[in-house]
Enzyme design. Sequence first.
Site, short mmCIF file in Angstrom:
data_model
loop_
_atom_site.label_atom_id
_atom_site.label_comp_id
_atom_site.label_asym_id
_atom_site.label_seq_id
_atom_site.Cartn_x
_atom_site.Cartn_y
_atom_site.Cartn_z
N SER A 12 0.81 -1.22 0.00
CA SER A 12 0.00 0.00 0.00
C SER A 12 0.84 1.27 0.00
CB SER A 12 -0.95 0.02 1.21
OG SER A 12 -0.22 -0.08 2.42
N ASP B 232 -1.83 7.61 9.81
CA ASP B 232 -2.57 6.65 10.65
C ASP B 232 -1.63 5.71 11.38
OD1 ASP B 232 -1.60 5.20 8.55
OD2 ASP B 232 -3.52 4.37 7.91
N HIS C 99 0.60 4.61 7.09
CA HIS C 99 0.66 5.15 5.73
C HIS C 99 1.15 6.59 5.73
CE1 HIS C 99 -2.30 1.82 5.49
NE2 HIS C 99 -1.59 1.53 4.41
#
Length: 243
Positions: free
Chosen positions: A12, A185, A188
């Site tokens: 991600s 968070d 990320h």
Amino acid sequence: MVRPSIVLFGDSITEEAFGEGGWGSSLANHYSRSADVVLRGYSGYNTRWAARVAGRAVATVAGAVAAVTICFGANDASLPDRASAAQHVPVGEYRDNLRAICAMLQRRWPGVVVILVTPPPVDEDGRRRYPYAHDYSGLPERTNAAVGVYARACVEVARQCGIRAIDIWSRMQKFPGWEKSFLRDGLHLTPRGNRVLFEEVVFALKDANLSLEALPADLPLFGDMDLDNPAKSFEDEGEWAEC
């Protein structure tokens, strides 16, 4: 001239690279006249899954590939007794998987510059505030200490394989307040975190002789054109396509 590509392969951290302020979009802008930046990011993937699908993931990448970044480990480092246990990969297997991915990509693109990128650090307070899925345990499913083990393993694999590494885990922690400044968070990247990674990738590419100065523009720059005879500027660019 064949316009080269720079492929970004990862989890991600890479999948989000073309988002607003993302390190991949910044890279595409940086090389806008010299190279194509190709995104191959897979949120949630660990190296076990990435090693299985790497060939399929890059099968549609055409043309000359000058460099590839490989950024996995944030999911491998998930704690085996917490909410994201299904993503956990033991660090020994993580090393083997990274080697396998690097070897496959080097076979596919002989001479390609491979850059391993460590997972970024983890802010455990941020992970408690933004828990994984529907985890109500109040415990972070990742810890910075655990991710550090994988970051060091990533750097070690790069050293053993004779390829470049970006230790973003260590780099980001040199900045005061990195936890909230670079991570939205706890995991990320924020735009500022993306900027740090972008700068590190540009530096690594420059070190591999893939700087803007080393790569020619794919067509004559406007400032270099003969405005009295524009056609002359394109004489070395091949034949014009006929409509």
